[in-house]
Design a protein around this motif. Structure first.
Motif, PDB file in Angstrom:
ATOM      1  N   GLU A   3      61.412  21.920  -1.157  1.00  0.00           N
ATOM      2  CA  GLU A   3      61.687  20.821  -2.093  1.00  0.00           C
ATOM      3  C   GLU A   3      60.520  19.824  -2.340  1.00  0.00           C
ATOM      4  O   GLU A   3      59.650  19.745  -1.558  1.00  0.00           O
ATOM      5  N   LEU A   5      58.672  17.027  -5.549  1.00  0.00           N
ATOM      6  CA  LEU A   5      58.570  16.190  -6.939  1.00  0.00           C
ATOM      7  C   LEU A   5      58.186  16.910  -7.891  1.00  0.00           C
ATOM      8  O   LEU A   5      57.100  17.803  -7.810  1.00  0.00           O
ATOM      9  N   VAL A  70      63.162  17.090  -7.174  1.00  0.00           N
ATOM     10  CA  VAL A  70      63.385  15.656  -7.714  1.00  0.00           C
ATOM     11  C   VAL A  70      62.765  15.584  -9.109  1.00  0.00           C
ATOM     12  O   VAL A  70      61.391  15.401  -9.245  1.00  0.00           O
ATOM     13  N   CYS A  72      61.013  13.610 -12.241  1.00  0.00           N
ATOM     14  CA  CYS A  72      60.682  12.327 -12.872  1.00  0.00           C
ATOM     15  C   CYS A  72      60.243  12.621 -14.241  1.00  0.00           C
ATOM     16  O   CYS A  72      59.046  13.228 -13.957  1.00  0.00           O
ATOM     17  N   LEU A 235      59.310   7.373  -4.352  1.00  0.00           N
ATOM     18  CA  LEU A 235      59.626   7.866  -2.888  1.00  0.00           C
ATOM     19  C   LEU A 235      61.101   7.775  -2.493  1.00  0.00           C
ATOM     20  O   LEU A 235      61.753   8.271  -1.617  1.00  0.00           O
ATOM     21  N   HIS A 237      63.672   7.162  -4.052  1.00  0.00           N
ATOM     22  CA  HIS A 237      64.601   7.842  -4.640  1.00  0.00           C
ATOM     23  C   HIS A 237      64.624   9.395  -4.257  1.00  0.00           C
ATOM     24  O   HIS A 237      65.725  10.166  -3.984  1.00  0.00           O
ATOM     25  N   ALA A 238      63.332   9.963  -3.769  1.00  0.00           N
ATOM     26  CA  ALA A 238      63.118  11.230  -3.248  1.00  0.00           C
ATOM     27  C   ALA A 238      64.229  11.358  -2.068  1.00  0.00           C
ATOM     28  O   ALA A 238      64.790  12.266  -1.773  1.00  0.00           O
ATOM     29  N   THR A 239      63.908  10.363  -1.225  1.00  0.00           N
ATOM     30  CA  THR A 239      64.513  10.279   0.124  1.00  0.00           C
ATOM     31  C   THR A 239      66.055  10.271   0.150  1.00  0.00           C
ATOM     32  O   THR A 239      66.811  10.920   0.676  1.00  0.00           O
ATOM     33  N   SER A 241      67.542  11.352  -2.310  1.00  0.00           N
ATOM     34  CA  SER A 241      68.068  12.570  -3.004  1.00  0.00           C
ATOM     35  C   SER A 241      67.872  13.807  -2.055  1.00  0.00           C
ATOM     36  O   SER A 241      67.945  15.100  -2.177  1.00  0.00           O
ATOM     37  N   VAL A 243      65.096  14.735  -0.280  1.00  0.00           N
ATOM     38  CA  VAL A 243      63.667  15.374  -0.304  1.00  0.00           C
ATOM     39  C   VAL A 243      63.093  14.490   0.307  1.00  0.00           C
ATOM     40  O   VAL A 243      62.523  13.155  -0.097  1.00  0.00           O
ATOM     41  N   ALA A 245      59.943  12.368   2.205  1.00  0.00           N
ATOM     42  CA  ALA A 245      58.557  11.964   1.676  1.00  0.00           C
ATOM     43  C   ALA A 245      58.287  10.566   2.664  1.00  0.00           C
ATOM     44  O   ALA A 245      59.047  10.129   3.206  1.00  0.00           O
TER      45      ALA A 245
END
Length: 246
Positions: A3, A5, A70, A72, A235, A237-239, A241, A243, A245
């Motif tokens: 996974e 970005l 994710v 962006c 970052l 939001h990645a976490t 989701s 994913v 970071a």
């Protein structure tokens, strides 16, 4: 399953606009492709549809060995992100929709994009470099403007024209918003004169459980004017989701 970005750039720039984020993100794969025709990437033809750009972005993630992302997207990249959701939703772990909107252009907007494409094909891109759209805030420093203009100057006029035509014919993505079931972050900025907050913020109400963040002072290219804040939001939001970071 790997996974990461997937960063989708704005118009009329290329993926180099993501340099602050690519440099800052560690611990998770980052794929920042040049959309068709931009940054030396192969063109998609006389019209770069948002669907063609989404497919190219998905292929770039595949080529990088990344399965779920994710996504962006900023400005035009947001239009591409919504197309990618429609076409490759099994690969989307989360969405960040920054300084963008869901609606299609009205007829006047489509006419402006077509006229821009005609002028690019007849004159080249020098006029766009000299008088670019309001991509930065009124208070943006000259060196940042120089950087943005340099990126525009490096793009093929035909690629910018093809993307302008593709945006003109993009569909209204508003009906898709209630069906988005992945963690979604909507980002707007108070100095954005190109896609103002009132055009962006409604998406946060229309997408279930979406979050809204407002970056104070930054213009349209909020990732460049407020890179630290933008990267932090990305970052986080990645976490959220799933994913990882760091």
């Amino acid at each position: 399953m790997t996974e990461g970005l997937l960063l989708l750039h704005a118009f009329p720039l290329d993926a180099s606009m993501w340099e602050p984020q690519v440099r800052a993100v560690t611990g998770v794969p980052v794929v920042a492709p040049n959309l068709p025709g931009f940054g030396g990437a192969p063109p998609a033809g006389p019209v770069m549809t948002m669907d063609a750009a989404a497919d190219a972005a998905a292929d770039a993630a595949t080529a990088a060995g990344v399965d779920r992302v994710v996504v962006c997207g900023l400005s035009m990249g947001g239009y591409v992100a919504l197309a990618l959701w429609r076409r490759h939703r099994d690969r989307v772990a989360g969405l960040v929709l920054a300084n963008t909107k869901a609606g299609a252009d009205d007829e006047a907007g489509r006419d402006r994009r077509r006229a821009l494409a005609d002028r690019l094909r007849s004159e080249g891109n020098a006029f766009l470099v000299d008088a670019p759209p309001p991509l930065l805030s009124a208070d943006a420093p000259d060196d940042l403007w120089s950087r943005v203009k340099g990126i525009i100057a490096a793009q093929a006029s035909e690629a910018i024209a093809a993307a302008s035509l593709g945006m003109a014919e993009r569909p209204d993505s508003t009906p898709d918003l209630p069906g988005i079931d992945v963690p979604t972050l909507v980002i707007t900025s108070t100095g954005d004169a190109l896609i103002p907050s009132e055009a962006t913020t409604p998406m946060a109400d229309q997408i279930p459980r979406a979050l809204l963040e407002v970056i104070e002072g930054a213009g349209h290219l909020s990732n460049l004017e407020a890179p630290d804040r933008f990267t932090q939001l990305l970052l986080e939001h990645a976490t959220a989701s799933g994913v990882g970071a760091s």
